[in-house]
Design an enzyme around this catalytic site. Structure first.
Site, PDB file in Angstrom:
ATOM      1  N   TYR A 211     -15.093   7.707  -3.774  1.00  0.00           N
ATOM      2  CA  TYR A 211     -15.166   7.232  -2.669  1.00  0.00           C
ATOM      3  C   TYR A 211     -16.442   7.896  -2.153  1.00  0.00           C
ATOM      4  O   TYR A 211     -16.713   8.594  -2.343  1.00  0.00           O
ATOM      5  CB  TYR A 211     -14.353   6.655  -1.171  1.00  0.00           C
ATOM      6  CG  TYR A 211     -13.619   5.942  -1.971  1.00  0.00           C
ATOM      7  CD1 TYR A 211     -13.272   4.535  -2.157  1.00  0.00           C
ATOM      8  CD2 TYR A 211     -11.644   5.688  -2.079  1.00  0.00           C
ATOM      9  CE1 TYR A 211     -12.951   3.461  -2.542  1.00  0.00           C
ATOM     10  CE2 TYR A 211     -10.843   5.308  -2.676  1.00  0.00           C
ATOM     11  CZ  TYR A 211     -10.814   3.833  -2.786  1.00  0.00           C
ATOM     12  OH  TYR A 211     -10.175   2.460  -2.705  1.00  0.00           O
ATOM     13  N   CYS A 384       9.810   2.987  -8.192  1.00  0.00           N
ATOM     14  CA  CYS A 384       8.803   2.449  -8.892  1.00  0.00           C
ATOM     15  C   CYS A 384       8.815   2.214 -10.320  1.00  0.00           C
ATOM     16  O   CYS A 384       8.769   3.529 -10.990  1.00  0.00           O
ATOM     17  CB  CYS A 384       7.680   3.270  -8.514  1.00  0.00           C
ATOM     18  SG  CYS A 384       5.869   2.742  -8.757  1.00  0.00           S
ATOM     19  N   ALA A 436      15.864 -11.583 -10.822  1.00  0.00           N
ATOM     20  CA  ALA A 436      15.295 -12.443  -9.578  1.00  0.00           C
ATOM     21  C   ALA A 436      16.965 -12.784  -9.417  1.00  0.00           C
ATOM     22  O   ALA A 436      17.392 -12.690  -8.181  1.00  0.00           O
ATOM     23  CB  ALA A 436      15.172 -13.994 -10.303  1.00  0.00           C
TER      24      ALA A 436
END
Length: 689
Positions: A211, A384, A436
Site C-alpha cells: 500500500y 482456520c 454441511a
C-alpha cells in the site's frame, strides 16, 4: 499447556495490553459509503473483544476519500463527523478489557480505479436519494464494473511515481504531485488526531502489503528525484513526517505502531533483485524506532507477491517467523507478527523463542472469535484452514454491498443474532458427516434438539476426505477434526457405517431430517475404443480406490479439483496433460489458488491444453477438438481422469417427500460447491428449522 507468556500483559508505549493476542486489521466489508461504523461492524469487532483478544486493530481505515478509498464499505477518519461514531465503537470494545487501535491506510497504486473519486460522489448521492442510490449502485456494479475495468475506463490510481500497475489491482497509475504528498501527510496526521479525540488507544500506520506508505519505501514504485525519492532516507521521509506530526499533535504517550512489510518477497516468485529485501526491512525498522514508533507489526510482501502475506493452505505455519525474529533482534520496542500461527501451542512457542512479543491472529479469529478464551481455558478451537474464502468472498461481495464470509464460521456477519433455543429435545436426524452435516448438527444441538448424524462411511469428513489428499493440503482436514469434536462436546450422537434411509427416519419418529448426502462425480460416456478400467473420476484417485503411478494421464477439467488431482498424480510420478474447454486455466478459481498450484504443476512438467474439448477416448490416446478452429488432435495417454464436476445426490430427499417429516437439504446435495457454500447453506437451514 499453561500458556504463561500468551496470557501475560505487555505494554505498547504506555498502553498495557492484557495478553499477547492481537486481532490485526482485515477488511471484511461491514462499512458504508460515509465511513461511519455500522452496527454489524461494531458487533463483529465486539465479539472478538468478548472472545478475549487483548488488542483489536481496525480494518484499513481511510484518511482520504478521493484517491484513498479502498472499498465502498470501509471505515474512515477523513472528517470530524467520524469522531463520535468511532468513540462509540471504541467504548464497546474497551468495556471488555481490550485495547482499541485504528489502522490508517491509503491503497496507492493498489486501489481499483473504479473507486477513485467515486466515494465522495456516492456519499452525497446516498444522502440525496435516502438510500436508493446504494441499491442501484450495487445492482449495476456486478455487470458494469468489470467492463469498465477491463477496458480501463476508470481514473488512475496514485503512487509515489508513475509505475506499472499492481498485480490483481490493474488499471493505470499516475504519480502524486508534491502538493498532494504534503496534503496526504496532513491527512494521515488529521486522521490520527480524530482517532485520539474518539478515545481510542492508539493508531497503526499501514506500511505493508504494497500500500501507499510502503510504496514510498520500494524502488519498484518510488522513482522520484525530489526529497521523497532516491536514498532510503528520502524514501522514508513520507512516513517519518507523518509519525512526527502524530507525536506532535497527539502527544508522545499516544502509541503509534507501524505495520511493515519486512521483505517484498519478489525473490520468492523468481524476480531476484526486484524491490527491497529483509536487510532493508531491518534498517527501516531501526529508523522507525529512532523516530519514536512504539511497536513494529512485522508482515511481508504486497499485491505482486500476494501469497507471501496471505497464505493459501499449502504454506507451513510459521514459515516466515524468521523475518519477525530478525526485526526483534534489531529493535528494542515490541514486535507484533502474524507468522501464520494456527494453534495456541505454536503461539506460545514463538513467544518463548523470542520470535515476537504479540501474536496477530487475523483469519484464526474470523474462524473462531473466542480463540483467546478457548486457548487459555483448554477448549476446542475452530481452526482456520487457510482456504482464502474470507478474502475471495469479501472481494466478490463488495460488488453487491455485502461482506466477507468464513468457511469454518458461518456466523460471521451474524454476531448479534442469537440462536433460538427451542429444540425441546425433538429428534433430528442428519444424513452425512461432511461440512454441511457437521455444521447443521452442531447448530441444532446448541438449539436444544436431539441430534443424531448418520454417516455411510467409517468416519466424518465427506468430500473433505478427498480435499486433504493432494500435497500440502492436510490442513483442510482440521475442519472435520474440530467440527466433529465440537459436535461431540455439544451432545451430537453419531452412527457410522450406516446411511440414513426413509424407513429409519419414520420408524424413529424423526421430527426433521437434514439431508447432507453430498454429490457424485459426473462421468459421461465419451465413446471410443477404450476400456472402462482406463477411465476414472477425481474421486477414484483422491479416495485412493485407484492408484496411478508412473504413467501418462490426461486430466479432463482444470477447476481447482482438477488441478489438485493433477498435482497428486504428478507427486506419484505421473506425466500429466490437463485438458480445459475454456480459453483460460481454472476458470472462476480465485487467483491465489492458481498462483499457488500452477507453478508447481509447471515444474512437474505438466502440459496444459486450453480451448480443447474431449470428444473420444481411445486405448492409447484421447481425441480433442479445438473450440475455435474445430481442428482435432490426438493426445497420447495411458489413463484418463475426469474432473467435470459433481451431480447432487437427492435420493434421500426424494424418498421423504410423501412423509410428515420436515426435510432440509444442505450442502452438495442441493448444488455442488465449496466448503463455504455448504456451511452457509447448513447455517440457514439449522437456524430456521
Amino acid at each position: 499447556m499453561e500458556y504463561k507468556i500468551l496470557k501475560s500483559p505487555m505494554k505498547i508505549g504506555n498502553v498495557e495490553i492484557k495478553n499477547r493476542v492481537v486481532l490485526p486489521p482485515m477488511l471484511m466489508g461491514f462499512g458504508q459509503f460515509d465511513g461511519r461504523p455500522t452496527e454489524k461492524m461494531m458487533d463483529y469487532y465486539e465479539e472478538r473483544a468478548k472472545g478475549g483478544a487483548g488488542l483489536i486493530i481496525t480494518e484499513i481505515t481511510r484518511v482520504n476519500d478521493k484517491t484513498g478509498s479502498a472499498a465502498f464499505a470501509q471505515l474512515a477518519v477523513s472528517h470530524d463527523y467520524h469522531i463520535a461514531p468511532l468513540a462509540e465503537m471504541a467504548k464497546r470494545i474497551q468495556r471488555h478489557g481490550a485495547k482499541f487501535f485504528v489502522q490508517l491506510h491509503h491503497p496507492g497504486r493498489q486501489n481499483v480505479g473504479l473507486l477513485v473519486g467515486t466515494v465522495p460522489l456516492s456519499i452525497e448521492a446516498e444522502k440525496l436519494t435516502k438510500g436508493a442510490y446504494g441499491k442501484l449502485l450495487y445492482k449495476l456494479t456486478p455487470a458494469v464494473g468489470p467492463i469498465l475495468l477491463k477496458y480501463d475506463i476508470v481514473p488512475s490510481s496514485v503512487a509515489p511515481s508513475k509505475c506499472e500497475p499492481a498485480y490483481f489491482a490493474g488499471g493505470r497509475v499516475r504519480a502524486l504531485t508534491h502538493k498532494e504528498i504534503l496534503e496526504l501527510e496532513q491527512q494521515f496526521i488529521d486522521g490520527a488526531i480524530r482517532v485520539f479525540k474518539a478515545g481510542c488507544d492508539g493508531v497503526e500506520l499501514h506500511c505493508a502489503h504494497g500500500y501507499l506508505l510502503q510504496q514510498f519505501l520500494s524502488p519498484v514504485t518510488n522513482h522520484r528525484t525530489d526529497e521523497y525519492g532516491g536514498s532510503l532516507e528520502n524514501r522514508m521521509r513520507f512516513i517519518l513526517n507523518i509519525i512526527k506530526g502524530i507525536k506532535t499533535e497527539c502527544g508522545k504517550n499516544f502509541p503509534v505502531i507501524v505495520r511493515l512489510s519486512a521483505d517484498e518477497c519478489y525473490s520468492m516468485i523468481g524476480q531476484e533483485g526486484k524491490g527491497y529485501d529483509l536487510k532493508t526491512g531491518i534498517e527501516v525498522a531501526k529508523r522507525l524506532e529512532k523516530a519514536g514508533v512504539d511497536a513494529i507489526d512485522v508482515s511481508s510482501a504486497g499485491y505482486d507477491t500476494f501469497n507471501y502475506w496471505l497464505e493459501p493452505v499449502s504454506f507451513e505455519p510459521g514459515w516466515r517467523k524468521y523475518m519477525a525474529k530478525a526485526i526483534k533482534e534489531a529493535v528494542s520496542i515490541p514486535v507484533l507478527a502474524a507468522n501464520l500461527i494456527r494453534s495456541p501451542e505454536q503461539a506460545e512457542q514463538q513467544l518463548e523463542d523470542g520470535v515476537q512479543d504479540f501474536v496477530c491472529l487475523g483469519r484464526p479469529q474470523i474462524a473462531d472469535p473466542y480463540w483467546t478464551e478457548k486457548a487459555l481455558n483448554g477448549k476446542t478451537i475452530r481452526r482456520c484452514i487457510c482456504c482464502l474464502n474470507c478474502i475471495q468472498s469479501m472481494q466478490d461481495n463488495a460488488y453487491i454491498g455485502s461482506h466477507g464470509e468464513c468457511s469454518v464460521n458461518p456466523f460471521v456477519g451474524h454476531e448479534k443474532e442469537k440462536l433460538v433455543k427451542n429444540g425441546n429435545g425433538l429428534k433430528v436426524f442428519v444424513a452425512g458427516a461432511g461440512p454441511a452435516g457437521l455444521t447443521a448438527a452442531d447448530i441444532l444441538a446448541r438449539r436444544g434438539f436431539d441430534v443424531t448424524v448418520f454417516e455411510k462411511s467409517d468416519k466424518p469428513g465427506g468430500q473433505l476426505k478427498l480435499a486433504c489428499v493432494p500435497p500440502k493440503k492436510d490442513k483442510t482436514a482440521w475442519f472435520t477434526e474440530d467440527a466433529y469434536k465440537i459436535c461431540l462436546e455439544d451432545g451430537v450422537k453419531f452412527v457410522f457405517n450406516k446411511a440414513l434411509d426413509a424407513q429409519t427416519a419414520k420408524q424413529e419418529n424423526a421430527y426433521a431430517v437434514i439431508s447432507a448426502t453430498g454429490s457424485n462425480p459426473i462421468k459421461p460416456n465419451f465413446g471410443g475404443s477404450h476400456n472402462e478400467d482406463s477411465v476414472f473420476t477425481f474421486e477414484d484417485i483422491l479416495s485412493k480406490k485407484v492408484k496411478l503411478e508412473d504413467c501418462n494421464v490426461a486430466v479432463i477439467g482444470s477447476g481447482l479439483t482438477g488441478l489438485e488431482t493433477a498435482e497428486y498424480l504428478a507427486s506419484n510420478g505421473c506425466k500429466v496433460t490437463i485438458i480445459e474447454m475454456e480459453p483460460e486455466l481454472a476458470p472462476g478459481t480465485w487467483m491465489q489458488h492458481k498462483d499457488d498450484i500452477l507453478p508447481k504443476l509447471e515444474k512437474a512438467g505438466t502440459v496444459f491444453k486450453t480451448s480443447e474439448k474431449l470428444c473420444e477416448i481411445e486405448k492409447d490416446c484421447i481425441v480433442t477438438e479445438n473450440i475455435k478452429t474445430k481442428a482435432r488432435s490426438r493426445i497420447k495417454c495411458d489413463k484418463v481422469v475426469l474432473s467435470l464436476g459433481s451431480r447432487p445426490d437427492k435420493t434421500l430427499e426424494e424418498s421423504l417427500k410423501d412423509t410428515d417429516i420436515r426435510v432440509f437439504a444442505v450442502g452438495d446435495c442441493t448444488k455442488a460447491g465449496n466448503i463455504a457454500a455448504a456451511t452457509k447453506n447448513a447455517y440457514i437451514a439449522a437456524t430456521t428449522l
